[in-house]
Design a protein around this motif. Sequence first.
Motif, PDB file in Angstrom:
ATOM      1  N   ILE A  64      -4.948  -3.957   3.564  1.00 28.17           N
ATOM      2  CA  ILE A  64      -5.543  -5.277   3.719  1.00 28.17           C
ATOM      3  C   ILE A  64      -5.215  -6.180   2.528  1.00 28.17           C
ATOM      4  N   PRO A  65      -5.450  -5.736   1.295  1.00 20.89           N
ATOM      5  CA  PRO A  65      -5.062  -6.593   0.169  1.00 20.89           C
ATOM      6  C   PRO A  65      -3.568  -6.876   0.120  1.00 20.89           C
ATOM      7  N   VAL A  66      -2.747  -5.879   0.453  1.00 27.29           N
ATOM      8  CA  VAL A  66      -1.307  -6.120   0.416  1.00 27.29           C
ATOM      9  C   VAL A  66      -0.950  -7.217   1.415  1.00 27.29           C
ATOM     10  N   PHE A  67      -1.656  -7.212   2.534  1.00 29.41           N
ATOM     11  CA  PHE A  67      -1.457  -8.290   3.502  1.00 29.41           C
ATOM     12  C   PHE A  67      -1.713  -9.638   2.821  1.00 29.41           C
ATOM     13  N   LEU A  68      -2.804  -9.702   2.091  1.00 25.47           N
ATOM     14  CA  LEU A  68      -3.147 -10.962   1.417  1.00 25.47           C
ATOM     15  C   LEU A  68      -2.126 -11.309   0.341  1.00 25.47           C
ATOM     16  N   ILE A  69      -1.678 -10.301  -0.399  1.00 21.65           N
ATOM     17  CA  ILE A  69      -0.698 -10.530  -1.465  1.00 21.65           C
ATOM     18  C   ILE A  69       0.598 -11.050  -0.873  1.00 21.65           C
ATOM     19  N   LYS A  71       1.007 -12.493   1.933  1.00 20.31           N
ATOM     20  CA  LYS A  71       0.765 -13.848   2.452  1.00 20.31           C
ATOM     21  C   LYS A  71       0.900 -14.855   1.318  1.00 20.31           C
ATOM     22  N   PHE A  82       2.667 -14.524  -1.415  1.00 18.58           N
ATOM     23  CA  PHE A  82       4.088 -14.648  -1.746  1.00 18.58           C
ATOM     24  C   PHE A  82       4.791 -15.577  -0.776  1.00 18.58           C
ATOM     25  N   LEU A 138       9.021  -5.976   0.651  1.00 25.06           N
ATOM     26  CA  LEU A 138       8.382  -6.169  -0.649  1.00 25.06           C
ATOM     27  C   LEU A 138       7.468  -5.039  -1.108  1.00 25.06           C
ATOM     28  N   PRO A 139       6.504  -4.596  -0.304  1.00 25.63           N
ATOM     29  CA  PRO A 139       5.602  -3.554  -0.824  1.00 25.63           C
ATOM     30  C   PRO A 139       6.269  -2.197  -1.027  1.00 25.63           C
ATOM     31  N   ILE A 189       1.061  -4.853  11.439  1.00 23.38           N
ATOM     32  CA  ILE A 189       0.130  -5.774  10.787  1.00 23.38           C
ATOM     33  C   ILE A 189       0.814  -7.100  10.479  1.00 23.38           C
TER      34      ILE A 189
END
Lengths: 291, 366, 308
Positions: free
Chosen positions: A133-138, A140, A142, A160-161, A230
Amino acid sequence: MSTAETSAGPGRRLRLPFSPWHLVLVPLTLVLVAPLLWMVLTSLQTAAEANKFPPVLIPHHWRFANYVDAWHTAPFGTFFLNSALVTLVVVVSNLVVCSLAGYAFARVRFLGRKALFLTLMATLMVPFQVTMIPVFLIVKWFGDNVWSYLGINHLGALMLPNLATAFGIFFLRQFFQTVPVELEDAARVDGTSRIGVLFKIVLPLSMPAMSTLAALTILTSWNDFLWPLIVITSQDQMTVPLGLSYFQGAHSTDWPLLMAGNVMSLLPMLLVFVVAQRYFVQSVAGTGLKG
Amino acid sequence: MAEVEYAGVTRRFGADVVALHGLDLTVADGEFLILVGPSGCGKSTALRLLAGLDKPTSGEIRIGGKTVTHLGPGERDIAMVFQNYALYPHMSVYQNLAYGLRQRRTPRSEIDRRVRETALLLDIDELLDRKPGQLSGGQRQRVAMGRALVRRPQAFLLDEPLSNLDAKLRTQVRGDLKRLHRELPVTSIYVTHDQVEAMTLGDRICVMSKGEVQQIGTTDEIYNRPANTFVAGFMGSPPMNLVPATVKAGRVLVAGVPLVDLASPDRPVVVGVRPEDLQVRGPGTAASIPARIDFCEPLGSHVLVHALVDTDPASPAPATVVVQAPPGTMLDPGAGIGLTASPGKTYLFDAETGRADLTGDPVAST
Amino acid sequence: MAEATVAQEGRRPGALRRLGRSESLTGWSLVGPGALLIGVFGLLPVLMSLKLSFQRSDLLTPDTPWVGTKNYRQLADDPRFADAIQHTIVYTALFVPGTMVVGLLVAAAMNRSVRFISVYRTAAYVTMAVSTISEGIIFLWLTDQDYGLVNAALNKVGISSQPFLSSPSQALYVIVAMTIWGWTGFAVIVYLAALQGVPVELHEAAAIDGASPFTRFRTITLPLLSPASLFLVVWLTINALQLFDEVWLTTKGGPLHATTVIVYYLWDQAFVQFNAGYAAAMAYALFVVIVLVTAVQFRLARKHVHYS
């Protein structure tokens, strides 16, 4: 002992032209690959044949056109290109970044080395669901603030991740530690620079480990599903597993078409696996045995 | 009766490889027999066939009068000590020793008694609770022996059990083995490539090469009456000198010098003399074989002199002869010398078959 | 040039300190990219997720009010979550031993050197390369209620066609079977390598000691396989607790939520219902469970695992 003889009692021997174990291994192997075989057979059936019950085992007409249809029904070409691009970038990035870091952890004494290593390895214990979930936000962030290619619904977000993994660093560090230090020392005495030793001595000797890491990364990157699910919503940005899942959703009763698409999707990784088989075996067996 | 018998035992692998060819061998009850030879000679194959770990292509194997050729290893009442000991790493020493007895449903109290008795005999009674990983090489070797002995087998098989020990320990365990066999005379078949072990440990020695038996006999017989050039050259350190020679006019000539009389038509032969039966003389000594020094190896108690003899004027390569000379012998490389042999110590072998002829007497006594 | 001098003078304290400093710069610049990437995408999210679990968020609007431990309390009372836990436990309890047994049996069969053995082994390993989605599609077809091969075979032996994935009582078990098949390749690789690590002489010694093949397997082979078994138990359990892909593809958590496992519920909450805070709390709960279960497994291992 590979004697092709079985004792059927004192003095009498039953001789087969081959080992009796084949009688066990052949059916066992067939059972294991049966689902795949059935998939291939179905992919060659006509729609009418597929809807027969009980099913026809060997199709009467071999309909190769299913593959052409599948190719045209969904943009498989795009799926393959997307997967290939993402996988390529992720693999190359991992090999480069993880070998630099792995070498540093293995051979370079720097302040805070142990603490940093343990911290990075701790991330291995964290399941993806915690970070997704946070990686999604991160990601986003970027996409909105740095470069849209890196953002939601773009391939960059898939890359990226995964550009570096703690596993990759751990794996290569383990390997670099087995390269005899004397080789590096000898090169340094001969005048090679500190970093030069990595490129000229250690890396050339590390081809098996690099190949193993590459093989594993290719497999996990290509077959990844949850993260693309996701992040990606447009079909033209989909990777193979994601695209295939939507294909299935759209044509869920057209089994021959579906199977044709499935076969096409499976082939690249099956080929990679068979060709690089020993690397996969080595890596899995190695971690499994060291416990 | 725990006599062991091999009757015409052959082991073929595929069509080409014959690991063992027609082995006929009887080991008497309580005898300690050594199978010795270079690697690939078939000794390990012979042992494994006896153990039941492999099946012969033809022939029969009997233990205690009973034919066991088609029985599995667990049904032959034999025990084996492996080269790498093969101790069960996850079990304690006690459990390792007890394993075989447990498989035979021996009652618990009996197992306990026998295990402790055997452990005491082998001086490992303090180690019963430890695991193999915690033991030294010598201790592991004794546990391996214990595991075999505790079962009181009809035959005791040992596959190079000392080869993983360091030299000092090896000598010590060799002595232990000899004493052990005196106390418990179980029929034993022992495989080794080390001829010192063979000669010191065995009641009888069976020398093998390339799947065939070369000679069976006691240490004395093997050493002093070798049946062929192979046995002569294999047993003894340094090995017997074997040089080509010819018979001419009833005399054996080495490098043109007559050595012994032999009633025989003219033919090529091989002459064998052990280093300790040769003497170094001055270059022109009567009835001595001319040679020149290659190099000398002083060993404290004696000096090994390596000399070159031109046995055949036609061939360019000289034969190397090693002489065991008294301590303090100092000779320069290239120096000319004469070699003489002790009386009755010259062996003659047929040049083609390698088989031994009669030992001759020297022409002129020294 | 400076490097060569350092190598020669390495023993002197002054040079050592110089060595230490330059090594630190080298070290950090080599580690930098990796540390940065993992820091941003691995460590930072762990902290963000913790923070998120104390908030309410829908992932889209920047408004994320603090709700304290409300999410966690809600989790404790949520019957859907309790069901998800139960389904996950049932799944894990069947999948892990199932995969290990199948893997061991197949590996034992493959542990010999007959002709074509490498072909047989490759076929056994190959399921490792099959993606979860492909696997799901194949099994959807195999277990199709009306046209599936499995039902055709069942009919042949007199059993009526089963709904399988359409049935709330059967669907989870079909997923167990499906994933066991998918993971067999991995288990075979691990067990085969472990089997090949057991020295042949141990079997020979045990045979001479009079042990039957079955006894040898039980008393010699299995104990020596215990490190591999531990690895598989841990690895398979961690993966089982994270089951998602196959459920999403075949049943979407149904029918009637019968196959809703923890991660499926989590994903649904985060990306379909947009309860990101709640989902983050759930993810942390899962994290704790995984760590606890793994720790317990290692603790039990000390007594039962033999390292040779």
